[in-house]
Design a protein around this motif. Sequence first.
Motif, short mmCIF file in Angstrom:
data_model
loop_
_atom_site.label_atom_id
_atom_site.label_comp_id
_atom_site.label_asym_id
_atom_site.label_seq_id
_atom_site.Cartn_x
_atom_site.Cartn_y
_atom_site.Cartn_z
N GLN A 301 49.64 30.52 19.81
CA GLN A 301 48.40 31.27 19.88
C GLN A 301 48.46 32.30 21.00
OE1 GLN A 301 44.83 28.87 19.98
NE2 GLN A 301 45.84 27.23 18.88
N ASP A 302 47.71 33.39 20.82
CA ASP A 302 47.63 34.40 21.86
C ASP A 302 46.87 33.82 23.05
OD1 ASP A 302 48.01 36.79 23.07
OD2 ASP A 302 46.37 37.83 22.05
N LEU A 303 47.27 34.25 24.26
CA LEU A 303 46.65 33.75 25.48
C LEU A 303 45.71 34.80 26.03
CD1 LEU A 303 49.85 32.20 27.06
CD2 LEU A 303 47.97 30.95 26.02
N GLN A 304 44.49 34.42 26.29
CA GLN A 304 43.46 35.34 26.76
C GLN A 304 43.10 35.04 28.21
OE1 GLN A 304 42.21 37.87 25.07
NE2 GLN A 304 43.16 37.43 23.08
N PRO A 305 42.98 36.06 29.09
CA PRO A 305 42.51 35.84 30.45
C PRO A 305 41.08 35.30 30.43
CG PRO A 305 43.52 38.01 30.24
CD PRO A 305 43.35 37.47 28.85
N PRO A 306 40.71 34.43 31.40
CA PRO A 306 39.35 33.88 31.44
C PRO A 306 38.32 34.95 31.77
CG PRO A 306 40.59 33.22 33.38
CD PRO A 306 41.56 33.88 32.46
N SER A 307 37.05 34.60 31.60
CA SER A 307 35.97 35.57 31.76
C SER A 307 35.92 36.17 33.16
CB SER A 307 34.63 34.91 31.42
OG SER A 307 34.41 33.77 32.26
N GLU A 308 36.23 35.37 34.19
CA GLU A 308 36.19 35.90 35.56
C GLU A 308 37.20 37.03 35.75
OE1 GLU A 308 35.05 31.55 35.68
OE2 GLU A 308 36.64 32.76 34.78
N VAL A 309 38.36 36.88 35.15
CA VAL A 309 39.36 37.93 35.23
C VAL A 309 38.92 39.14 34.42
CG1 VAL A 309 41.75 38.54 34.63
CG2 VAL A 309 41.25 36.35 35.72
N ASP A 316 37.70 50.52 37.22
CA ASP A 316 38.80 50.88 38.12
C ASP A 316 38.71 50.11 39.44
OD1 ASP A 316 39.78 52.60 36.24
OD2 ASP A 316 38.89 54.40 37.12
N ARG A 317 37.48 49.96 39.97
CA ARG A 317 37.33 49.22 41.23
C ARG A 317 37.80 47.78 41.05
NH1 ARG A 317 32.92 46.09 42.91
NH2 ARG A 317 32.90 45.62 45.16
N GLY A 318 37.40 47.16 39.94
CA GLY A 318 37.82 45.79 39.68
C GLY A 318 39.31 45.67 39.50
N LEU A 319 39.94 46.66 38.84
CA LEU A 319 41.39 46.63 38.65
C LEU A 319 42.13 46.66 39.99
CD1 LEU A 319 41.89 49.00 35.59
CD2 LEU A 319 42.55 46.60 35.72
N ALA A 320 41.63 47.48 40.92
CA ALA A 320 42.25 47.55 42.24
C ALA A 320 42.14 46.20 42.95
CB ALA A 320 41.60 48.65 43.07
N LEU A 321 40.98 45.56 42.83
CA LEU A 321 40.80 44.25 43.43
C LEU A 321 41.69 43.20 42.74
CD1 LEU A 321 36.91 44.19 43.84
CD2 LEU A 321 38.63 44.63 45.61
N ALA A 322 41.82 43.30 41.42
CA ALA A 322 42.64 42.35 40.66
C ALA A 322 44.10 42.43 41.10
CB ALA A 322 42.52 42.62 39.17
N ARG A 323 44.61 43.63 41.30
CA ARG A 323 46.00 43.79 41.73
C ARG A 323 46.20 43.23 43.13
NH1 ARG A 323 45.28 49.29 39.18
NH2 ARG A 323 46.12 49.05 37.08
N THR A 324 45.18 43.38 43.97
CA THR A 324 45.27 42.82 45.32
C THR A 324 45.31 41.30 45.27
OG1 THR A 324 44.11 44.72 46.27
CG2 THR A 324 44.14 42.68 47.56
N VAL A 325 44.42 40.71 44.48
CA VAL A 325 44.36 39.25 44.37
C VAL A 325 45.67 38.71 43.81
CG1 VAL A 325 43.23 37.31 43.21
CG2 VAL A 325 41.85 39.17 44.15
N ARG A 352 39.09 43.21 50.64
CA ARG A 352 39.28 43.24 49.18
C ARG A 352 39.23 41.84 48.58
NH1 ARG A 352 44.42 47.37 48.25
NH2 ARG A 352 43.45 49.27 49.10
N LEU A 353 39.82 40.88 49.25
CA LEU A 353 39.78 39.51 48.73
C LEU A 353 38.36 38.97 48.69
CD1 LEU A 353 42.94 37.97 50.47
CD2 LEU A 353 42.74 38.81 48.12
N HIS A 374 45.10 33.05 39.15
CA HIS A 374 46.52 33.43 39.10
C HIS A 374 47.03 33.45 37.66
CE1 HIS A 374 50.65 33.08 41.30
NE2 HIS A 374 50.41 34.29 40.85
N LEU A 375 46.71 32.42 36.91
CA LEU A 375 47.12 32.41 35.50
C LEU A 375 46.48 33.55 34.73
CD1 LEU A 375 47.10 28.60 34.58
CD2 LEU A 375 49.08 30.10 34.78
N GLY A 376 45.17 33.71 34.93
CA GLY A 376 44.46 34.76 34.19
C GLY A 376 44.99 36.15 34.50
N LEU A 377 45.27 36.42 35.77
CA LEU A 377 45.80 37.73 36.16
C LEU A 377 47.22 37.92 35.65
CD1 LEU A 377 44.38 37.89 39.79
CD2 LEU A 377 43.71 39.36 37.87
N THR A 378 47.99 36.84 35.62
CA THR A 378 49.35 36.93 35.07
C THR A 378 49.31 37.24 33.59
OG1 THR A 378 50.18 35.38 36.74
CG2 THR A 378 51.52 35.70 34.76
#
Length: 386
Positions: A301-309, A316-325, A352-353, A374-378
């Motif tokens: 099955q396809d793997l989907q990031p959780p809602s928090e991710v 764009d602001r969230g993406l910058a924070l996601a890359r930092t995390v 940022r964290l 970590h899993l969701g961002l990966t």
Amino acid sequence: MADLTHTLDTLAGLIRRPVALDDARMIPIASTPHHGLIDSSRMQLLLGRPAAPHVRTRLLRDQRINEALHPQRIAPFDGLELGRVYVPVRDRHSTLVGHVWVIDPDATFTGDRLRSFGRTVGNLLAEPAADHARRTGDLGAGTRPEPFKPDTPYRLAVARAVPTGVIDPAAAGQQGFGAALADALSAVAPGLRVSAEIRSDGDVVLTLAGRADALERHRLGPALTRAVAGLGPDTLPAYLVPRLAVSPRCLPEEPESPSVDALRDLLTVSEQRADSPAVRFADDVPAYELLGELRRSLGGQDLQPPSEVRTLLANDRGLALARTVKAFLDTGGNHKRTAESLNVHRGTLYYRLDQASELTGLSLHDGVARLRLHLGLTFAELRGEL
């Protein structure tokens, strides 16, 4: 070989199942892209090897396939865990020139449909298989390469020709890409045995088996690069950019084969990033094996990031924070190394964290929350969303 491959594709399209062809000695010749269940014998075929000796003995002695004149069903046994349909390929003199195999674990390929398929195999394959037998017979004793030993290491690679700036209708520019790439790689890497399977969406799955030194990335990477560079414009138009994702080195006796879907995810990342290397090794992606294991445990099955991710990926602001995390979690939560890798002041990192925690509602001081992030961002990165 091109005629045989085209004919097998036609046969597979008629029955909508993978089809494989061996020569009369049960040496693999060609197969269509595999999908669905797989057993040890089919894995041997994908690696370009004949079936195990005890499998060959049972098929020849008990099933008497060399004497067969009509399609027959082969029930599962040790080494051939999935049931199959077998069709002999005979020339106009009734000489056996090949064996056709169709995996059919549910035994649904029966009756008139099976008999009709047997006749079609004879009509379409008899002549090209006989031609192949004559060509290989002319090589003389001892000139045909010996199959690799059962403990031969291998890697899987997925290649994709990515259109740049244009639409490639029905993947028209990718026709012949897989076979040409396999031939080019065989020419520049004589220590490898290369086979290619082309998926319906155009992705090419390469099986690279051979000496351990030939599979070392410092040798294989340049060989893949040279093979791609050697493809002419007739095979790979200028608007198509080739990308490859390569699995870690494996051994056939290992319980799990590399995850092709995870390699395809890595390609998706490369496709969306202009600075990605043409050849990407899964060894460089810490979560590759985990992703493959999760895919297998979930039945592909396809793997989907959780809602928090998803919340972080929304702008764009969230993406910058996601890359930092993710950079922070990739270092095991080491603030100093993360700040250095991002080239930011440690105070900026802390800010940022904190912002990411506030936006997601997940505390980076909580182990379960860290794992979820970590899993969701990966997954998001492997899907090309980060």
